[in-house]
Design a protein around this motif. Sequence first.
Motif, PDB file in Angstrom:
ATOM      1  N   TYR A   1     -11.326 -36.807   0.867  1.00  0.00           N
ATOM      2  CA  TYR A   1     -10.401 -37.061   1.050  1.00  0.00           C
ATOM      3  C   TYR A   1      -9.785 -37.179   2.526  1.00  0.00           C
ATOM      4  N   GLU A   2      -8.824 -38.031   2.233  1.00  0.00           N
ATOM      5  CA  GLU A   2      -8.478 -38.000   3.349  1.00  0.00           C
ATOM      6  C   GLU A   2      -6.508 -37.752   3.770  1.00  0.00           C
ATOM      7  N   LEU A   3      -6.553 -37.523   5.114  1.00  0.00           N
ATOM      8  CA  LEU A   3      -4.967 -36.900   5.493  1.00  0.00           C
ATOM      9  C   LEU A   3      -4.949 -38.306   6.657  1.00  0.00           C
ATOM     10  N   TRP A   4      -3.961 -38.464   5.489  1.00  0.00           N
ATOM     11  CA  TRP A   4      -2.784 -40.114   6.415  1.00  0.00           C
ATOM     12  C   TRP A   4      -1.644 -40.027   6.684  1.00  0.00           C
ATOM     13  N   ASP A   5      -1.227 -40.550   8.059  1.00  0.00           N
ATOM     14  CA  ASP A   5       0.372 -40.833   8.156  1.00  0.00           C
ATOM     15  C   ASP A   5       0.505 -41.971   8.048  1.00  0.00           C
ATOM     16  N   ALA A   6       1.613 -42.319   7.306  1.00  0.00           N
ATOM     17  CA  ALA A   6       2.463 -43.471   6.965  1.00  0.00           C
ATOM     18  C   ALA A   6       2.739 -44.682   8.723  1.00  0.00           C
ATOM     19  N   ASN A   7       2.838 -43.059   9.600  1.00  0.00           N
ATOM     20  CA  ASN A   7       3.371 -43.621  10.836  1.00  0.00           C
ATOM     21  C   ASN A   7       2.730 -43.545  11.586  1.00  0.00           C
ATOM     22  N   TRP A   8       1.420 -43.345  12.094  1.00  0.00           N
ATOM     23  CA  TRP A   8      -0.076 -43.436  12.237  1.00  0.00           C
ATOM     24  C   TRP A   8      -0.046 -43.762  13.903  1.00  0.00           C
ATOM     25  N   ASP A   9       0.640 -45.185  13.534  1.00  0.00           N
ATOM     26  CA  ASP A   9       0.873 -46.759  15.217  1.00  0.00           C
ATOM     27  C   ASP A   9       1.958 -45.535  16.203  1.00  0.00           C
ATOM     28  N   ASP A  10       3.015 -45.026  15.875  1.00  0.00           N
ATOM     29  CA  ASP A  10       4.033 -44.214  15.872  1.00  0.00           C
ATOM     30  C   ASP A  10       3.978 -42.916  16.905  1.00  0.00           C
TER      31      ASP A  10
ATOM     32  N   TYR B   1     -21.920 -41.127  -1.393  1.00  0.00           N
ATOM     33  CA  TYR B   1     -21.522 -42.641  -0.708  1.00  0.00           C
ATOM     34  C   TYR B   1     -19.980 -43.049  -1.744  1.00  0.00           C
ATOM     35  N   PHE B   2     -19.320 -43.163  -0.297  1.00  0.00           N
ATOM     36  CA  PHE B   2     -17.941 -43.416  -1.435  1.00  0.00           C
ATOM     37  C   PHE B   2     -18.046 -45.011  -0.886  1.00  0.00           C
ATOM     38  N   THR B   3     -15.985 -44.935  -1.910  1.00  0.00           N
ATOM     39  CA  THR B   3     -15.762 -46.406  -1.865  1.00  0.00           C
ATOM     40  C   THR B   3     -14.169 -46.181  -0.944  1.00  0.00           C
ATOM     41  N   ARG B   4     -14.418 -46.594   0.277  1.00  0.00           N
ATOM     42  CA  ARG B   4     -12.973 -46.918   0.765  1.00  0.00           C
ATOM     43  C   ARG B   4     -12.114 -47.863   1.134  1.00  0.00           C
ATOM     44  N   GLY B   5     -11.198 -48.420   0.744  1.00  0.00           N
ATOM     45  CA  GLY B   5      -9.747 -49.070   0.811  1.00  0.00           C
ATOM     46  C   GLY B   5     -10.371 -50.133  -0.060  1.00  0.00           C
ATOM     47  N   GLY B   6     -10.111 -49.612  -1.463  1.00  0.00           N
ATOM     48  CA  GLY B   6     -10.263 -49.841  -2.592  1.00  0.00           C
ATOM     49  C   GLY B   6     -11.808 -50.354  -3.234  1.00  0.00           C
ATOM     50  N   SER B   7     -12.747 -51.119  -2.480  1.00  0.00           N
ATOM     51  CA  SER B   7     -13.930 -51.243  -2.672  1.00  0.00           C
ATOM     52  C   SER B   7     -15.123 -51.110  -1.843  1.00  0.00           C
ATOM     53  N   ARG B   8     -15.207 -51.376  -1.168  1.00  0.00           N
ATOM     54  CA  ARG B   8     -15.804 -51.220   0.035  1.00  0.00           C
ATOM     55  C   ARG B   8     -16.566 -49.934   0.723  1.00  0.00           C
TER      56      ARG B   8
ATOM     57  N   PRO C   1     -16.324 -45.327  11.993  1.00  0.00           N
ATOM     58  CA  PRO C   1     -15.499 -46.260  11.039  1.00  0.00           C
ATOM     59  C   PRO C   1     -14.047 -46.297  10.881  1.00  0.00           C
ATOM     60  N   ILE C   2     -13.752 -45.368  11.099  1.00  0.00           N
ATOM     61  CA  ILE C   2     -11.704 -45.075  10.481  1.00  0.00           C
ATOM     62  C   ILE C   2     -11.131 -44.731  11.304  1.00  0.00           C
TER      63      ILE C   2
END
Length: 129
Positions: free
Chosen positions: A11-20, A42-49, A68-69
Amino acid sequence: MADLAPTEYLYELWDANWDDGPLGNYRVLRHEITRKTPKRIYFTRGGSRPAFVDRQRIEANGEIFYRPIARTLYLAPPEIPHQPKRASLAELKQQMANAHPDRGGTDEAFIAARQRYEVAKARQDGARP
């Protein structure tokens, strides 16, 4: 018929306004775990990477910084942080009155309370503090 194992995720905590800057617009993203070895998950990120993390480190701490992220990944869904509610102008005005030296407050407390009030009022009026 074979029993299917439940799908596991990182799981990843993601903020939609991270750039701001983190504005509290959080949501939890799930990354499907595709395989586990003694050393890696091993896991997939961003769909299939495909990607992987160090299994011993994440299992020892419950989380790991994934460079990497530039985000932290968790074994369990993290709690979404909540920003405290901003005080209303009426509440700030009352705090300012309570901090006044004539009511037993100090000059420093009154000045700080007045500054908080003025910043909030400017924000409400659309001006930059």
